[in-house]
Motif scaffolding. Structure first.
Motif, PDB file in Angstrom:
ATOM      1  N   LEU A 120      41.779 -33.875 -55.122  1.00 54.94           N
ATOM      2  CA  LEU A 120      41.067 -33.573 -53.884  1.00 54.94           C
ATOM      3  C   LEU A 120      39.995 -32.530 -54.178  1.00 54.94           C
ATOM      4  N   ASP A 121      38.776 -33.002 -54.445  1.00 64.24           N
ATOM      5  CA  ASP A 121      37.697 -32.070 -54.735  1.00 64.24           C
ATOM      6  C   ASP A 121      37.039 -31.615 -53.430  1.00 64.24           C
ATOM      7  N   PHE A 122      36.020 -30.795 -53.577  1.00 66.22           N
ATOM      8  CA  PHE A 122      35.385 -30.189 -52.405  1.00 66.22           C
ATOM      9  C   PHE A 122      34.718 -31.238 -51.520  1.00 66.22           C
ATOM     10  N   LYS A 123      34.035 -32.206 -52.138  1.00 60.35           N
ATOM     11  CA  LYS A 123      33.300 -33.201 -51.366  1.00 60.35           C
ATOM     12  C   LYS A 123      34.234 -34.062 -50.520  1.00 60.35           C
ATOM     13  N   THR A 124      35.274 -34.582 -51.148  1.00 58.77           N
ATOM     14  CA  THR A 124      36.201 -35.426 -50.392  1.00 58.77           C
ATOM     15  C   THR A 124      36.960 -34.602 -49.351  1.00 58.77           C
ATOM     16  N   GLY A 125      37.235 -33.347 -49.672  1.00 54.34           N
ATOM     17  CA  GLY A 125      37.886 -32.483 -48.690  1.00 54.34           C
ATOM     18  C   GLY A 125      37.029 -32.283 -47.456  1.00 54.34           C
ATOM     19  N   ILE A 126      35.722 -32.110 -47.659  1.00 50.67           N
ATOM     20  CA  ILE A 126      34.798 -31.969 -46.535  1.00 50.67           C
ATOM     21  C   ILE A 126      34.762 -33.256 -45.710  1.00 50.67           C
ATOM     22  N   CYS A 127      34.809 -34.404 -46.391  1.00 46.60           N
ATOM     23  CA  CYS A 127      34.791 -35.688 -45.676  1.00 46.60           C
ATOM     24  C   CYS A 127      36.046 -35.857 -44.824  1.00 46.60           C
ATOM     25  N   VAL A 128      37.191 -35.506 -45.388  1.00 49.34           N
ATOM     26  CA  VAL A 128      38.441 -35.585 -44.625  1.00 49.34           C
ATOM     27  C   VAL A 128      38.374 -34.666 -43.411  1.00 49.34           C
ATOM     28  N   LEU A 129      37.864 -33.459 -43.616  1.00 52.78           N
ATOM     29  CA  LEU A 129      37.724 -32.515 -42.510  1.00 52.78           C
ATOM     30  C   LEU A 129      36.737 -33.031 -41.466  1.00 52.78           C
ATOM     31  N   GLY A 130      35.639 -33.648 -41.934  1.00 53.84           N
ATOM     32  CA  GLY A 130      34.645 -34.179 -41.009  1.00 53.84           C
ATOM     33  C   GLY A 130      35.182 -35.325 -40.174  1.00 53.84           C
ATOM     34  N   LEU A 131      35.928 -36.229 -40.808  1.00 51.48           N
ATOM     35  CA  LEU A 131      36.526 -37.341 -40.069  1.00 51.48           C
ATOM     36  C   LEU A 131      37.490 -36.839 -39.001  1.00 51.48           C
ATOM     37  N   THR A 132      38.337 -35.912 -39.396  1.00 51.38           N
ATOM     38  CA  THR A 132      39.315 -35.373 -38.450  1.00 51.38           C
ATOM     39  C   THR A 132      38.632 -34.611 -37.321  1.00 51.38           C
ATOM     40  N   ALA A 135      36.982 -36.993 -34.837  1.00 52.83           N
ATOM     41  CA  ALA A 135      37.948 -37.612 -33.926  1.00 52.83           C
ATOM     42  C   ALA A 135      38.411 -36.624 -32.861  1.00 52.83           C
ATOM     43  N   VAL A 136      38.622 -35.369 -33.264  1.00 54.02           N
ATOM     44  CA  VAL A 136      39.075 -34.353 -32.308  1.00 54.02           C
ATOM     45  C   VAL A 136      37.991 -34.056 -31.272  1.00 54.02           C
ATOM     46  N   ILE A 137      36.746 -33.897 -31.726  1.00 53.91           N
ATOM     47  CA  ILE A 137      35.643 -33.607 -30.799  1.00 53.91           C
ATOM     48  C   ILE A 137      35.446 -34.753 -29.818  1.00 53.91           C
ATOM     49  N   THR A 138      35.539 -35.984 -30.328  1.00 55.46           N
ATOM     50  CA  THR A 138      35.376 -37.146 -29.454  1.00 55.46           C
ATOM     51  C   THR A 138      36.483 -37.210 -28.413  1.00 55.46           C
ATOM     52  N   SER A 139      37.704 -36.919 -28.825  1.00 54.91           N
ATOM     53  CA  SER A 139      38.824 -36.975 -27.879  1.00 54.91           C
ATOM     54  C   SER A 139      38.726 -35.877 -26.829  1.00 54.91           C
ATOM     55  N   ILE A 140      38.256 -34.696 -27.229  1.00 56.19           N
ATOM     56  CA  ILE A 140      38.120 -33.597 -26.269  1.00 56.19           C
ATOM     57  C   ILE A 140      37.088 -33.933 -25.196  1.00 56.19           C
ATOM     58  N   SER A 141      36.047 -34.665 -25.595  1.00 55.16           N
ATOM     59  CA  SER A 141      34.988 -35.004 -24.645  1.00 55.16           C
ATOM     60  C   SER A 141      35.351 -36.182 -23.749  1.00 55.16           C
ATOM     61  N   ASP A 142      36.515 -36.785 -23.982  1.00 58.53           N
ATOM     62  CA  ASP A 142      36.955 -37.919 -23.170  1.00 58.53           C
ATOM     63  C   ASP A 142      37.482 -37.401 -21.831  1.00 58.53           C
ATOM     64  N   ILE A 276      28.175 -36.100 -30.784  1.00 56.07           N
ATOM     65  CA  ILE A 276      28.427 -35.283 -31.978  1.00 56.07           C
ATOM     66  C   ILE A 276      29.686 -35.762 -32.702  1.00 56.07           C
ATOM     67  N   GLY A 277      30.745 -36.007 -31.947  1.00 56.31           N
ATOM     68  CA  GLY A 277      32.002 -36.433 -32.558  1.00 56.31           C
ATOM     69  C   GLY A 277      31.893 -37.775 -33.255  1.00 56.31           C
ATOM     70  N   ILE A 278      31.250 -38.742 -32.601  1.00 55.77           N
ATOM     71  CA  ILE A 278      31.120 -40.074 -33.191  1.00 55.77           C
ATOM     72  C   ILE A 278      30.219 -40.045 -34.420  1.00 55.77           C
ATOM     73  N   VAL A 279      29.080 -39.343 -34.310  1.00 54.21           N
ATOM     74  CA  VAL A 279      28.159 -39.262 -35.452  1.00 54.21           C
ATOM     75  C   VAL A 279      28.826 -38.553 -36.628  1.00 54.21           C
ATOM     76  N   SER A 281      32.038 -38.356 -37.277  1.00 53.81           N
ATOM     77  CA  SER A 281      33.077 -39.226 -37.826  1.00 53.81           C
ATOM     78  C   SER A 281      32.473 -40.337 -38.675  1.00 53.81           C
ATOM     79  N   LEU A 282      31.422 -40.972 -38.171  1.00 52.21           N
ATOM     80  CA  LEU A 282      30.785 -42.055 -38.923  1.00 52.21           C
ATOM     81  C   LEU A 282      30.150 -41.541 -40.213  1.00 52.21           C
ATOM     82  N   PHE A 283      29.472 -40.406 -40.133  1.00 54.26           N
ATOM     83  CA  PHE A 283      28.820 -39.854 -41.320  1.00 54.26           C
ATOM     84  C   PHE A 283      29.851 -39.466 -42.377  1.00 54.26           C
ATOM     85  N   ALA A 284      30.921 -38.800 -41.945  1.00 53.40           N
ATOM     86  CA  ALA A 284      31.958 -38.386 -42.893  1.00 53.40           C
ATOM     87  C   ALA A 284      32.649 -39.600 -43.510  1.00 53.40           C
TER      88      ALA A 284
END
Length: 335
Positions: A120-132, A135-142, A276-279, A281-284
């Motif tokens: 688990l390097d820095f780049k993939t760790g950032i992607c995992v954090l970005g995806l999560t 999803a959290v930001i999108t759910s909060i805005s629901d 913001i949440g969807i973008v 998640s998709l980017f990550a």
């Protein structure tokens, strides 16, 4: 070279299934998810039997050893499928896809942290954090936040990741078609038992009043046939192309699903947090697939260079140390 028929069939079926299942649940008001899963498994098994009777492909043989080996993956598969459909019944399609897009990253995270099989390097760790985070930001805005559905959707991600990890260990000496058939055979009775013990699906199916409508049979048959064909097209796409190419198609499919899902069925309230949440998640998710691709490419190049280096060393060894044939003493061979 890419095999476009397999890519198109997988992409189309993968894109359509979420909307077909959602239409069955919402438009036809047939909210019996375990029964749908049961029928889809039956369709897969009967399809193998039909193809076997037509001598198009052999029907895999289920042994006692296979039952022991694939029992745990089949349990995770059943729970993942059931949880996914349960979440889809209440969630908007776009939100559902955003949550499900966390599966590859969560699987990688489990491999790196729990099984110690990935770095688990820095780049993939950032992607995992970005995806999560996406999803959290999108759910909060629901504004129609339904905690139970979000929780079940998150469980489906966990179960699917566990299924993928367990299947990696169990399917080393099996083909994709054998795994699909054996997994369906083992999962079928488990889904039936869960349906009988914990749901009212059987009684709901008996009392359902929409059997005379054309829309029900359209969505029900499309969901049933599509579920089986999607499994087959996934294996076909991997076989004709690669697992990586299939995952890239999955990323592109997810983008289209989110765009369409925002505006069909139950309209989702779009605000700045949603975007913001969807973008994010998709980017990550896209960057995660890209990093996975580059890592596999580097591993392939390194392996190829290592093999070439060994061959060159072997050739130079043969060149400077020629093998001398032992002379045959003809006198000793003469009686």
């Amino acid at each position: 070279m890419l095999h476009f028929p397999s890519l198109i069939s997988y992409g189309f079926l993968s894109f359509s299934m979420a909307f077909l299942n959602k239409a069955l649940f919402e438009i036809s008001d047939f909210q019996n998810s375990l029964f749908v899963v049961l029928v889809q498994l039956l369709f897969i098994i009967l399809s193998f039997q039909l193809l076997g009777s037509m001598r198009i492909m052999p029907v895999p043989v289920l042994t006692q050893a296979d039952v022991y080996r694939f029992l745990i993956p089949s349990i995770f598969y059943s729970l993942s499928t059931i949880a996914s459909l349960q979440a889809l019944m209440k969630l908007n399609v776009a939100i559902y896809v955003v949550i499900k897009r966390c599966t590859p990253a969560f699987t990688f995270f489990l491999q790196a942290i729990v099984l110690k099989k990935q770095k688990l390097d820095f780049k993939t760790g950032i992607c995992v954090l970005g995806l999560t985070s996406g999803a959290v930001i999108t759910s909060i805005s629901d504004l129609t936040f339904h905690f139970e559905s979000y929780f079940i959707g998150s469980l489906s991600v966990v179960f699917q990741s566990l299924y993928l990890l367990a299947m990696q260990r169990c399917s080393e000496h099996k083909s994709s078609s054998e795994v699909l058939y054996i997994n369906s055979l083992i999962a079928l009775p488990m889904v039936f038992v869960l349906m009988v013990l914990f749901t009212n699906d059987l009684s709901n199916v008996q009392s359902y009043h929409g059997y005379k409508t054309f829309s029900f049979w359209l969505y029900f048959l499309a969901s049933t046939l599509g579920g089986g064909l999607l499994n087959g097209s996934t294996f076909y796409c991997v076989m004709k192309n690669s697992a990586l190419t299939t995952s890239v198609v999955g990323v592109l499919k997810s983008i289209l699903q989110i765009l369409f899902g925002l505006f069909v069925f139950d309209r989702f309230s779009i605000n700045i947090n949603t975007i913001i949440g969807i973008v994010l998640s998709l980017f990550a998710g896209t960057m995660f697939s890209y990093y996975e691709y580059t890592a596999k490419q580097k591993k392939t190049v390194t392996s190829t260079n290592h093999i070439d280096r060994e061959e060159r060393i072997q050739e130079s060894t043969n060149l400077y140390c020629p093998t001398q044939e032992m002379p045959i003493n003809s006198e000793k061979l003469t009686p």
